[in-house]
Every structure is written in C-alpha cells, then in structure tokens.
Design an enzyme around this catalytic site. Structure first.
Site, short mmCIF file in Angstrom:
data_model
loop_
_atom_site.label_atom_id
_atom_site.label_comp_id
_atom_site.label_asym_id
_atom_site.label_seq_id
_atom_site.Cartn_x
_atom_site.Cartn_y
_atom_site.Cartn_z
N ASP A 161 0.83 -1.21 0.00
CA ASP A 161 0.00 0.00 0.00
C ASP A 161 0.87 1.26 0.00
OD1 ASP A 161 0.89 -0.80 2.57
OD2 ASP A 161 -0.66 0.37 3.58
N TYR B 273 11.18 2.95 0.58
CA TYR B 273 10.61 1.59 0.51
C TYR B 273 9.53 1.55 -0.59
CZ TYR B 273 7.71 -2.43 1.89
OH TYR B 273 6.96 -3.59 1.89
N1 LIG Z 1 5.24 -6.56 6.43
C1 LIG Z 1 4.31 -5.75 5.94
O1 LIG Z 1 3.63 -5.03 6.68
C2 LIG Z 1 4.06 -5.71 4.46
C3 LIG Z 1 3.07 -4.85 3.96
C4 LIG Z 1 2.83 -4.80 2.59
C5 LIG Z 1 3.57 -5.61 1.73
N2 LIG Z 1 4.54 -6.42 2.22
C6 LIG Z 1 5.30 -7.24 1.29
O2 LIG Z 1 5.01 -8.61 1.56
C7 LIG Z 1 6.18 -9.41 1.31
C8 LIG Z 1 6.48 -10.26 2.54
O3 LIG Z 1 6.69 -9.41 3.65
P1 LIG Z 1 7.15 -9.96 5.08
O4 LIG Z 1 6.60 -9.05 6.09
O5 LIG Z 1 6.96 -11.42 5.15
O6 LIG Z 1 8.73 -9.63 4.98
P2 LIG Z 1 9.92 -10.24 5.85
O7 LIG Z 1 9.43 -10.89 7.08
O8 LIG Z 1 10.93 -9.13 5.96
O9 LIG Z 1 10.48 -11.38 4.90
C9 LIG Z 1 11.23 -11.08 3.74
C10 LIG Z 1 12.28 -12.15 3.56
O10 LIG Z 1 13.07 -11.80 2.41
C11 LIG Z 1 14.44 -12.06 2.76
N3 LIG Z 1 15.35 -11.26 1.95
C12 LIG Z 1 15.75 -9.98 2.17
N4 LIG Z 1 16.65 -9.62 1.25
C13 LIG Z 1 16.84 -10.69 0.42
C14 LIG Z 1 17.67 -10.93 -0.68
N5 LIG Z 1 18.50 -9.99 -1.15
N6 LIG Z 1 17.62 -12.15 -1.29
C15 LIG Z 1 16.78 -13.11 -0.81
N7 LIG Z 1 15.96 -12.94 0.25
C16 LIG Z 1 16.00 -11.74 0.87
C17 LIG Z 1 14.53 -11.67 4.24
O11 LIG Z 1 15.68 -12.20 4.84
P3 LIG Z 1 16.32 -11.39 6.09
O12 LIG Z 1 15.26 -11.33 7.14
O13 LIG Z 1 17.51 -12.21 6.44
O14 LIG Z 1 16.65 -10.03 5.56
C18 LIG Z 1 13.23 -12.27 4.77
O15 LIG Z 1 13.39 -13.62 5.15
C19 LIG Z 1 7.28 -8.42 0.92
O16 LIG Z 1 7.35 -8.34 -0.48
C20 LIG Z 1 6.80 -7.10 1.46
O17 LIG Z 1 7.32 -6.01 0.73
C21 LIG Z 1 4.79 -6.49 3.58
#
Ligand SMILES: NC(=O)c1ccc[n+]([C@@H]2O[C@H](COP(=O)([O-])OP(=O)(O)OC[C@H]3O[C@@H](n4cnc5c(N)ncnc54)[C@H](OP(=O)(O)O)[C@@H]3O)[C@@H](O)[C@H]2O)c1
Length: 279
Positions: free
Chosen positions: A101, A124
């Site tokens: 969002d 971001y």
């Molecule tokens: N969290 C929210 O509120 C939110 C809201 C809207 C959209 N999203 C989207 O939803 C998706 C999932 O979010 P999430 O909250 O599950 O995120 P998350 O918990 O931060 O998980 C993302 C994963 O990607 C890994 N990662 C980071 N850099 C990387 C790289 N260069 N190569 C391979 N893996 C890598 C991270 O590893 P490390 O932890 O070791 O860095 C982590 O395990 C993302 O695309 C995010 O942008 C999230």
C-alpha cells in the site's frame, strides 16, 4: 503444481509454506539459499526448479531502514523483482509478486483501487514500485498482490510490539493520523492459496476488510488481549510527533473489490483476524 517461494523464512513466507504444501509441491528459498540481487543465480535457481509458479515474497521490508540504505532497497525490491521476473520468463513460470500500500501517497479520501496512480512518499514505496514496473516489461504471466500492515506469528510486528510495551510501560503513544487495513498473514496466505489456482493477471489488492489508525489498532490489541495485565493508557499522537525517518501515507486503505469479484470471497474483518491471532 510446483511452487517456488522466495522470502520463505520471512513473516508471510512461514505462514504461506505449510498452507500451500498441503496441496502443492512447494520449495521455499531465502537469502541463505540465494540472494535475489544476483541476477545469474536467480535465473539458474528458477531454471533448475522449473516451477509452475514463483511466489516472490522476498524483500527489504524495513521501511525506515530503506531511507538510509537506498541503494540496497532498490537492489532488493527493484532489481531483485526484475531478476525473478526474468527467471520466470526464461523458465515459462507464472510470477506472483508481493507489493505494498506504500506505493500510494495517502492523499485519497477513498480506498485505492488497483488503477490509482501510485506516488510513494518513502524509499521503501519507491523501490517496491520500481519492482512492480519492471515485471510487465519482461513477463506476461504475472500477478502483483498489493497488501498492507502485515502481522503474523513468525515475524516482528506491531501487535507483538504493543503487547510487549504494554508489559513495560503505563502509557503508550501511538499515531492516529495514518489509516490502513491490518492484515493477518494467515488470512493473506489463504487468499493466496486461492489465487495460485486462478489465471488472474495484473494487479490485485488483498487485505483484511475494514480499516483503522495505528492508535485504534493498538487499542483493539489491548482490548482483545487474552491475558491483560495492568491498565495501560493509549495516547493518540501525530506522525510529526513520532518523527520517524520515513514518511508514511495518511490513508493507504486498499479497495479489494476486484479480488472479491474474481474469487467470490470477501476477506474477514481485521478485528476478526486479530482476535484469532491473539487467541
Ligand atoms: N510486512 C508488511 O507489513 C508488508 C506490507 C505490505 C507488503 N509487504 C510485502 O510482503 C512481502 C512479505 O513481507 P514480510 O513481512 O513477510 O517480509 P519479511 O518478514 O521481511 O520477509 C522477507 C524475507 O526476504 C528475505 N530477503 C531480504 N533480502 C533478500 C535478498 N536480497 N535475497 C533473498 N531474500 C532476501 C529476508 O531475509 P532477512 O530477514 O535475512 O533479511 C526475509 O526472510 C514483501 O514483499 C513485502 O514487501 C509487507
């Protein structure tokens, strides 16, 4: 189907994997397996696995951290998404990409439909938008899911932070001028389970229904807390008072009606999701 999930050890990935594994052959990968900023490696991994679908959940998600690590944000959230899309194009796989969002500026008075012009306020959001824009340039068979305000059992999140602080402080100050839709990763995973089996392409908004401010969200967390301790006062403050490095949209509520039309399914309310999470 054979499904490759990036970001498999992240908050969403860890709910998504067991859910998809009940029906599909699922391979979960994270940065320990390969780094999505390495274009060649990403292509090799996708080619070796030959998945029907790649769910791309890996991202650099530290919104404030992205402000100071701008190059890393674009490398992971922008170029990384391009690398996955190229790998999918090469292997003939469909790509389901997670976005946010925060591609919107929050100036709209109504929930954002998919076609609203994006205008991110922070790095971001800019880097995630770059990822979104790269994908259609190299791949036809893709779905971009924009979601919001995620919380789940396997990651650092707002709900756990509020509960932790409530155990330490008598008073919590929480911003009351940003509105969004808190979304339980379990609910999003179930929605994605449906979408994996659909041919839907383009962009889709998927969140729990309803909306609130962070202040209202915090109040609800404490009201629903199954083991309330002492009484904690929650004080509404403005984003200016909190002064975080990244600006955030005032109203980033997403209009999810396209998702509802396609699946015939409405996501439950954020309060119902929260109730289950807390129980
Ligand atoms: N969290 C929210 O509120 C939110 C809201 C809207 C959209 N999203 C989207 O939803 C998706 C999932 O979010 P999430 O909250 O599950 O995120 P998350 O918990 O931060 O998980 C993302 C994963 O990607 C890994 N990662 C980071 N850099 C990387 C790289 N260069 N190569 C391979 N893996 C890598 C991270 O590893 P490390 O932890 O070791 O860095 C982590 O395990 C993302 O695309 C995010 O942008 C999230």
């Amino acid at each position: 189907m054979r499904i490759l999930v990036t970001g498999a050890r992240g908050m969403l990935g860890r709910d998504l994997l067991p859910l998809l594994s009940a029906k599909h052959e699922v391979l979960g990968k994270d940065i320990q397996d390969f780094d999505i900023t390495d274009r060649k490696r990403v292509q090799e991994e996708i080619a070796a696995c030959r998945p029907d679908v790649v769910i791309h959940a890996a991202a650099f998600t530290d919104v404030d951290g992205c402000e100071t690590k701008r190059d890393l944000a674009f490398a992971v959230n922008g170029e990384g998404a391009l690398h996955v899309a190229l790998g999918c194009a090469h292997a003939g796989s469909r790509m389901i990409h997670l976005s946010t969002d925060y591609v919107f500026d929050g100036e709209s008075g109504i929930p954002y439909p998919e076609g609203s012009p994006p205008h991110p306020l922070n790095v971001y959001g800019e880097s995630k938008l770059q990822g979104e824009l790269y994908i259609p340039k190299v791949l036809e068979n893709y779905l971009i899911i924009r979601t919001a305000w995620l919380y789940g059992r396997h990651g650092k999140n707002f709900v756990d932070t509020i509960l932790r602080l409530a155990g330490q402080q008598d008073e919590l100050r929480v911003v009351n001028d940003q509105k969004g839709s808190p979304t339980f990763t379990k609910d999003l995973s179930q929605a994605m389970g449906r979408l994996v089996e659909e041919e839907t392409r383009g962009v889709l908004h998927v969140t729990n229904s309803g909306s609130c401010t962070w202040f209202e969200f915090a109040r609800k967390v404490l009201d629903l807390n199954p083991s309330p301790g002492r009484k904690v006062r929650v004080i509404p403050i403005s984003s200016t008072e909190l002064a975080r490095p990244a600006r955030r949209p005032a109203n980033s509520v997403l209009d999810c009606s396209r998702f509802e039309q396609i699946t015939g399914f409405r996501m439950r309310s954020w309060e119902e999701g929260l109730k289950e999470y807390l129980s």
